[in-house]
Motif scaffolding. Structure first.
Motif, PDB file in Angstrom:
ATOM      1  N   PRO A   1      25.283  24.649  30.527  1.00 48.61           N
ATOM      2  CA  PRO A   1      26.207  25.791  30.625  1.00 48.61           C
ATOM      3  C   PRO A   1      27.144  25.658  31.830  1.00 48.61           C
ATOM      4  CG  PRO A   1      24.032  26.433  31.366  1.00 48.61           C
ATOM      5  CD  PRO A   1      23.913  25.011  30.871  1.00 48.61           C
ATOM      6  N   HIS A   2      28.290  26.343  31.731  1.00 46.40           N
ATOM      7  CA  HIS A   2      29.301  26.337  32.788  1.00 46.40           C
ATOM      8  C   HIS A   2      29.766  27.771  33.043  1.00 46.40           C
ATOM      9  CE1 HIS A   2      29.426  22.205  31.303  1.00 46.40           C
ATOM     10  NE2 HIS A   2      30.004  21.873  32.443  1.00 46.40           N
ATOM     11  N   HIS A   3      30.189  28.023  34.288  1.00 44.40           N
ATOM     12  CA  HIS A   3      30.856  29.272  34.629  1.00 44.40           C
ATOM     13  C   HIS A   3      32.363  28.983  34.606  1.00 44.40           C
ATOM     14  CE1 HIS A   3      27.090  31.028  35.661  1.00 44.40           C
ATOM     15  NE2 HIS A   3      26.992  30.500  36.871  1.00 44.40           N
ATOM     16  N   PHE A   4      33.128  29.924  34.062  1.00 46.97           N
ATOM     17  CA  PHE A   4      34.584  29.797  33.966  1.00 46.97           C
ATOM     18  C   PHE A   4      35.219  30.857  34.869  1.00 46.97           C
ATOM     19  CE2 PHE A   4      32.932  27.787  30.322  1.00 46.97           C
ATOM     20  CZ  PHE A   4      33.880  26.926  29.807  1.00 46.97           C
ATOM     21  N   TYR A   5      36.151  30.433  35.714  1.00 49.68           N
ATOM     22  CA  TYR A   5      36.809  31.326  36.662  1.00 49.68           C
ATOM     23  C   TYR A   5      38.322  31.208  36.530  1.00 49.68           C
ATOM     24  CZ  TYR A   5      32.316  31.102  39.118  1.00 49.68           C
ATOM     25  OH  TYR A   5      30.979  31.146  39.449  1.00 49.68           O
ATOM     26  N   LEU A   6      38.999  32.281  36.873  1.00 51.72           N
ATOM     27  CA  LEU A   6      40.429  32.243  37.128  1.00 51.72           C
ATOM     28  C   LEU A   6      40.599  32.283  38.631  1.00 51.72           C
ATOM     29  CD1 LEU A   6      41.677  34.766  34.463  1.00 51.72           C
ATOM     30  CD2 LEU A   6      42.055  32.311  34.486  1.00 51.72           C
ATOM     31  N   THR A   7      41.466  31.463  39.157  1.00 51.19           N
ATOM     32  CA  THR A   7      41.762  31.476  40.580  1.00 51.19           C
ATOM     33  C   THR A   7      43.184  31.982  40.762  1.00 51.19           C
ATOM     34  OG1 THR A   7      42.441  29.159  40.531  1.00 51.19           O
ATOM     35  CG2 THR A   7      40.155  29.613  41.109  1.00 51.19           C
ATOM     36  N   LEU A   8      43.354  32.875  41.725  1.00 54.41           N
ATOM     37  CA  LEU A   8      44.647  33.523  41.953  1.00 54.41           C
ATOM     38  C   LEU A   8      44.963  33.530  43.429  1.00 54.41           C
ATOM     39  CD1 LEU A   8      43.867  36.712  39.878  1.00 54.41           C
ATOM     40  CD2 LEU A   8      45.280  34.824  39.121  1.00 54.41           C
ATOM     41  N   ARG A   9      46.230  33.376  43.754  1.00 52.90           N
ATOM     42  CA  ARG A   9      46.720  33.588  45.112  1.00 52.90           C
ATOM     43  C   ARG A   9      47.928  34.499  45.029  1.00 52.90           C
ATOM     44  NH1 ARG A   9      48.735  28.918  47.577  1.00 52.90           N
ATOM     45  NH2 ARG A   9      48.779  30.043  49.526  1.00 52.90           N
ATOM     46  N   ASN A  10      47.900  35.554  45.816  1.00 56.41           N
ATOM     47  CA  ASN A  10      49.025  36.485  45.882  1.00 56.41           C
ATOM     48  C   ASN A  10      49.227  36.889  47.330  1.00 56.41           C
ATOM     49  OD1 ASN A  10      46.442  38.139  45.089  1.00 56.41           O
ATOM     50  ND2 ASN A  10      47.776  39.607  46.139  1.00 56.41           N
ATOM     51  N   THR A  11      50.401  37.423  47.629  1.00 60.00           N
ATOM     52  CA  THR A  11      50.616  37.950  48.971  1.00 60.00           C
ATOM     53  C   THR A  11      50.209  39.419  48.973  1.00 60.00           C
ATOM     54  OG1 THR A  11      52.869  38.769  48.693  1.00 60.00           O
ATOM     55  CG2 THR A  11      52.620  36.420  49.225  1.00 60.00           C
ATOM     56  N   GLU A  12      50.068  39.966  50.161  1.00 57.24           N
ATOM     57  CA  GLU A  12      49.722  41.390  50.254  1.00 57.24           C
ATOM     58  C   GLU A  12      50.885  42.291  49.835  1.00 57.24           C
ATOM     59  OE1 GLU A  12      50.566  41.835  55.033  1.00 57.24           O
ATOM     60  OE2 GLU A  12      48.546  42.093  54.277  1.00 57.24           O
ATOM     61  N   ALA A  13      52.039  41.701  49.568  1.00 61.54           N
ATOM     62  CA  ALA A  13      53.181  42.473  49.067  1.00 61.54           C
ATOM     63  C   ALA A  13      53.152  42.604  47.542  1.00 61.54           C
ATOM     64  CB  ALA A  13      54.487  41.813  49.508  1.00 61.54           C
ATOM     65  N   TYR A  14      52.169  41.998  46.875  1.00 59.24           N
ATOM     66  CA  TYR A  14      52.041  42.163  45.417  1.00 59.24           C
ATOM     67  C   TYR A  14      51.899  43.660  45.141  1.00 59.24           C
ATOM     68  CZ  TYR A  14      50.127  41.761  40.689  1.00 59.24           C
ATOM     69  OH  TYR A  14      49.900  41.887  39.340  1.00 59.24           O
ATOM     70  N   PRO A  15      52.699  44.220  44.234  1.00 60.34           N
ATOM     71  CA  PRO A  15      52.780  45.681  44.118  1.00 60.34           C
ATOM     72  C   PRO A  15      51.698  46.360  43.270  1.00 60.34           C
ATOM     73  CG  PRO A  15      54.415  44.673  42.694  1.00 60.34           C
ATOM     74  CD  PRO A  15      53.747  43.560  43.455  1.00 60.34           C
ATOM     75  N   TYR A  16      50.767  45.601  42.691  1.00 62.37           N
ATOM     76  CA  TYR A  16      49.770  46.206  41.808  1.00 62.37           C
ATOM     77  C   TYR A  16      48.356  45.945  42.325  1.00 62.37           C
ATOM     78  CZ  TYR A  16      53.879  45.983  38.830  1.00 62.37           C
ATOM     79  OH  TYR A  16      55.154  46.091  38.346  1.00 62.37           O
ATOM     80  N   SER A  17      47.405  46.724  41.816  1.00 60.02           N
ATOM     81  CA  SER A  17      46.003  46.558  42.226  1.00 60.02           C
ATOM     82  C   SER A  17      45.240  45.633  41.288  1.00 60.02           C
ATOM     83  CB  SER A  17      45.308  47.919  42.277  1.00 60.02           C
ATOM     84  OG  SER A  17      45.291  48.511  40.988  1.00 60.02           O
ATOM     85  N   ASN A  18      45.892  45.214  40.210  1.00 63.58           N
ATOM     86  CA  ASN A  18      45.241  44.327  39.260  1.00 63.58           C
ATOM     87  C   ASN A  18      46.278  43.381  38.650  1.00 63.58           C
ATOM     88  OD1 ASN A  18      46.689  46.007  37.572  1.00 63.58           O
ATOM     89  ND2 ASN A  18      44.962  46.590  36.305  1.00 63.58           N
ATOM     90  N   LEU A  19      45.783  42.492  37.811  1.00 62.30           N
ATOM     91  CA  LEU A  19      46.645  41.560  37.104  1.00 62.30           C
ATOM     92  C   LEU A  19      46.000  41.286  35.749  1.00 62.30           C
ATOM     93  CD1 LEU A  19      48.954  39.452  36.935  1.00 62.30           C
ATOM     94  CD2 LEU A  19      47.457  37.862  38.138  1.00 62.30           C
ATOM     95  N   PHE A  20      46.731  41.569  34.682  1.00 62.88           N
ATOM     96  CA  PHE A  20      46.267  41.247  33.334  1.00 62.88           C
ATOM     97  C   PHE A  20      46.849  39.904  32.931  1.00 62.88           C
ATOM     98  CE2 PHE A  20      45.402  45.768  33.174  1.00 62.88           C
ATOM     99  CZ  PHE A  20      44.240  45.826  32.421  1.00 62.88           C
ATOM    100  N   LEU A  21      45.981  39.065  32.341  1.00 68.22           N
ATOM    101  CA  LEU A  21      46.389  37.735  31.918  1.00 68.22           C
ATOM    102  C   LEU A  21      45.987  37.487  30.473  1.00 68.22           C
ATOM    103  CD1 LEU A  21      45.073  35.749  35.010  1.00 68.22           C
ATOM    104  CD2 LEU A  21      47.437  36.393  34.553  1.00 68.22           C
ATOM    105  N   PHE A  22      46.747  36.643  29.793  1.00 68.13           N
ATOM    106  CA  PHE A  22      46.347  36.081  28.515  1.00 68.13           C
ATOM    107  C   PHE A  22      45.950  34.632  28.786  1.00 68.13           C
ATOM    108  CE2 PHE A  22      49.694  39.020  26.577  1.00 68.13           C
ATOM    109  CZ  PHE A  22      48.763  39.971  26.190  1.00 68.13           C
ATOM    110  N   LEU A  23      44.772  34.261  28.320  1.00 65.05           N
ATOM    111  CA  LEU A  23      44.308  32.878  28.451  1.00 65.05           C
ATOM    112  C   LEU A  23      44.221  32.278  27.052  1.00 65.05           C
ATOM    113  CD1 LEU A  23      43.199  30.625  30.304  1.00 65.05           C
ATOM    114  CD2 LEU A  23      40.933  31.468  29.695  1.00 65.05           C
TER     115      LEU A  23
END
Length: 129
Positions: A22-44
Motif C-alpha cells: 500500500p501507498h499513501h497519496f498526498y498533494l503538496t502545495l505552496r502558497n504565500t500568506e497573501a493567498y485570499p482563501y482558507s482552502n483550495l479545491f482541486l480536480f485530480l
C-alpha cells in the motif's frame, strides 16, 4: 509568477511496478500568506495504464477556524511568508495495475485565476511496515 489560470493543468507520469504494497497519496502545495482563501479545491485526473481515467475532487484546508495558516512556513517571497502543506487524499491504497500512470491537477475554485499559489504536486509514499 504565482498565478494559476483555471485552464492550466499541471502533471506528470511515473512507472509503477509494485502492486502489492500500500501507498499513501498526498498533494503538496505552496502558497504565500497573501493567498485570499482558507482552502483550495482541486480536480485530480488520473490516467491508468489500461486507458481508464478517473477524476477526484479534493478540498485542501489551508487555515484553522481562526484563520491561522496550517502547514509550515519556509522563507519569504516579496515579503510574504511561504506556507507549505502536505494534504493526504488516499490512505494505504494499492496500485491496481503495473505500468505507466499519469496525473493532472487543476484548480476547482470559482475564480478564473488563482493568485499566490506557487507550487502544486503529487507525492506518493510507500507505507512503511
Amino acid at each position: 509568477n504565482g498565478e494559476w489560470p483555471a485552464d492550466k493543468r499541471f502533471g506528470g507520469e511515473f512507472e509503477v511496478t509494485d502492486t502489492i504494497n500500500p501507498h499513501h497519496f498526498y498533494l503538496t502545495l505552496r502558497n504565500t500568506e497573501a493567498y485570499p482563501y482558507s482552502n483550495l479545491f482541486l480536480f485530480l485526473h488520473t490516467h491508468f495504464p489500461n486507458g481508464r481515467k478517473s477524476k477526484d475532487t479534493i478540498e485542501c484546508v489551508l487555515t484553522d477556524r481562526y484563520g491561522r495558516w496550517l502547514g509550515s512556513g519556509n522563507g519569504f517571497i516579496v515579503d510574504h511568508k511561504v506556507i507549505t502543506n502536505k494534504v493526504m487524499y488516499r490512505y494505504q491504497k494499492k496500485f491496481p495495475l503495473s505500468g505507466t500512470y499519469s496525473f493532472e491537477i487543476e484548480h476547482a475554485m470559482r475564480t478564473d485565476t488563482l493568485h499566490e499559489i506557487l507550487d502544486v504536486g503529487v507525492r506518493i509514499e510507500r507505507v512503511s511496515k
